[in-house]
Design an enzyme around this catalytic site. Structure first.
Site, mmCIF file in Angstrom:
data_model
loop_
_atom_site.group_PDB
_atom_site.id
_atom_site.type_symbol
_atom_site.label_atom_id
_atom_site.label_comp_id
_atom_site.label_asym_id
_atom_site.label_seq_id
_atom_site.Cartn_x
_atom_site.Cartn_y
_atom_site.Cartn_z
ATOM 1 N N HIS A 1 -8.133 -4.704 -1.986
ATOM 2 C CA HIS A 1 -6.847 -4.178 -1.542
ATOM 3 C C HIS A 1 -6.257 -4.987 -0.390
ATOM 4 O O HIS A 1 -5.045 -5.248 -0.359
ATOM 5 C CB HIS A 1 -7.026 -2.717 -1.124
ATOM 6 C CG HIS A 1 -5.754 -2.037 -0.722
ATOM 7 N ND1 HIS A 1 -4.707 -1.839 -1.596
ATOM 8 C CD2 HIS A 1 -5.351 -1.511 0.477
ATOM 9 C CE1 HIS A 1 -3.716 -1.222 -0.966
ATOM 10 N NE2 HIS A 1 -4.083 -1.020 0.279
ATOM 11 N N ASP B 129 -8.255 -5.128 -6.597
ATOM 12 C CA ASP B 129 -7.966 -3.953 -5.774
ATOM 13 C C ASP B 129 -8.761 -2.746 -6.269
ATOM 14 O O ASP B 129 -8.645 -2.340 -7.426
ATOM 15 C CB ASP B 129 -6.462 -3.649 -5.836
ATOM 16 C CG ASP B 129 -5.983 -2.720 -4.736
ATOM 17 O OD1 ASP B 129 -6.800 -1.935 -4.210
ATOM 18 O OD2 ASP B 129 -4.781 -2.777 -4.394
ATOM 19 N N SER C 105 0.838 -1.193 0.000
ATOM 20 C CA SER C 105 0.000 0.000 0.000
ATOM 21 C C SER C 105 0.880 1.252 0.000
ATOM 22 O O SER C 105 1.768 1.371 -0.840
ATOM 23 C CB SER C 105 -0.964 -0.041 1.191
ATOM 24 O OG SER C 105 -1.982 0.912 1.058
#
Length: 337
Positions: free
Chosen positions: A301, A268, A125
């Site tokens: 995600h 994602d 991330s």
């Protein structure tokens, strides 16, 4: 053990100067005895990357993909993330900082620690975006650059969601709780929530179980994360830009000397797989040592934290090396393969 460096008189992107308290942890072997891996945490993560409470313990540890018996692991806390203090050092001026500032601060810290070469930089991330930024600012820093579920730029979609987060954080009467509830909806996917809850209701109040799940995550983060930290970390997501405002992302990325291993997630909704595949295709025309792997998951995600079997399979070949003879080498820039 948590250690700390003070970066004195650091001037940020807005031109303001202040001392920066940077905390970090070591794991595994000594830096003089083994290849060094820098691990960058995600938005609500920290430097505790392994051990019983480590947030990436399924990837890093004894006999794990990143084996602490073979490697030296260094993990910085992004200044202001609130792990063991100093969460308010950017409370008033958090918007003055960009992710490139965090990279510059880490590079200064590496210099203070007398580390001029890393075996790998890895992060998920925002930690993956920071890996891109570090590699661009010092192209020969790492042999391997591994950005996971990330990107080297803030897309319009990312900025839009983070702007909503910022609005909640600055206007809600229960800001961390409410912002986290909103965030969970784009960390997962409709399919992930449908599989998890199946439309079920709570037997006591007949409320949807998904509502209770969101409330739980909001309360959980509120109890361990400060408002100042959340504001800063969310803001940094909107400042991902390895081109440093030029828009020439590919040109900047092509200067990275080490191998780049992109790991994306097909579902994602935060850092889109399409963006990562475009980066891979376009950058491979300029840079030969680049690869991409895609995690297949319905979980969006958060799959980079959930689908550890797939992640381990992708990364294992990178970290399969021998460190025999490294102890006899006085340079931290060279190790046996």
């Amino acid at each position: 053990m948590l250690e700390e460096l003070i970066i004195e008189n650091y001037t940020n992107s807005a031109g303001s100067t202040q001392d920066i308290h940077l905390s970090y942890q070591w794991f595994g072997r000594k830096a003089s005895e083994a290849p060094i891996i820098l691990v960058n945490h995600a938005l609500t993560g920290n430097s505790l990357v392994t051990g019983s409470n480590g947030w990436w313990k399924d990837l890093i540890g004894k006999n794990k993909c990143i084996d602490i018996d073979k490697f030296c692991i260094l993990a910085f806390n992004i200044p202001g993330n609130g792990f063991k203090g100093h969460e308010d050092q950017f409370f008033e001026n958090y918007r003055e900082f960009k992710l490139k500032d965090i990279a510059q601060i880490q590079l200064i810290a590496l210099e203070k620690l007398k580390i001029d070469k890393l075996f790998a930089i890895i992060g998920g991330s925002i930690g993956g975006a920071l890996a891109w930024e570090l590699a661009v600012q010092k192209p020969d820093l790492a042999e391997h650059v591994i950005p996971i579920a990330s990107d080297y730029k803030s897309t319009d979609w990312l900025v839009a969601n983070c702007r909503i987060q910022d609005h909640i954080l600055n206007n809600s009467s229960n800001p961390v709780h409410d912002a986290r509830m909103h965030a969970m909806t784009f960390y997962r996917t409709p399919q992930s929530l449908a599989q998890k809850f199946e439309g079920k209701r709570n037997s006591q109040d007949q409320g949807f179980e998904v509502e209770n799940w969101l409330l739980h995550h909001g309360e959980k983060l509120k109890n361990r994360f400060t408002l100042a930290s959340y504001k800063l970390m969310n803001h940094l997501l909107m400042t991902i830009d390895i081109s440093h405002s030029s828009g020439n992302y590919l040109e900047a990325a092509s200067k990275i000397k080490g191998e780049v291993h992109i790991v994306t997630v097909n579902s994602d909704l935060f850092f889109l797989a399409e963006e990562n595949w475009n980066t891979y295709v376009e950058l491979s025309l300029l840079k030969p040592n680049i690869s991409i792997h895609e995690i297949k998951s319905i979980h969006g995600h958060d799959a980079f934290l959930i689908e550890t079997d797939q992640l381990n399979r992708f990364l294992k070949p990178i970290f399969q090396l021998t460190t025999q003879g490294y102890e006899n080498n006085t340079s931290r820039s060279v190790w046996a393969r």
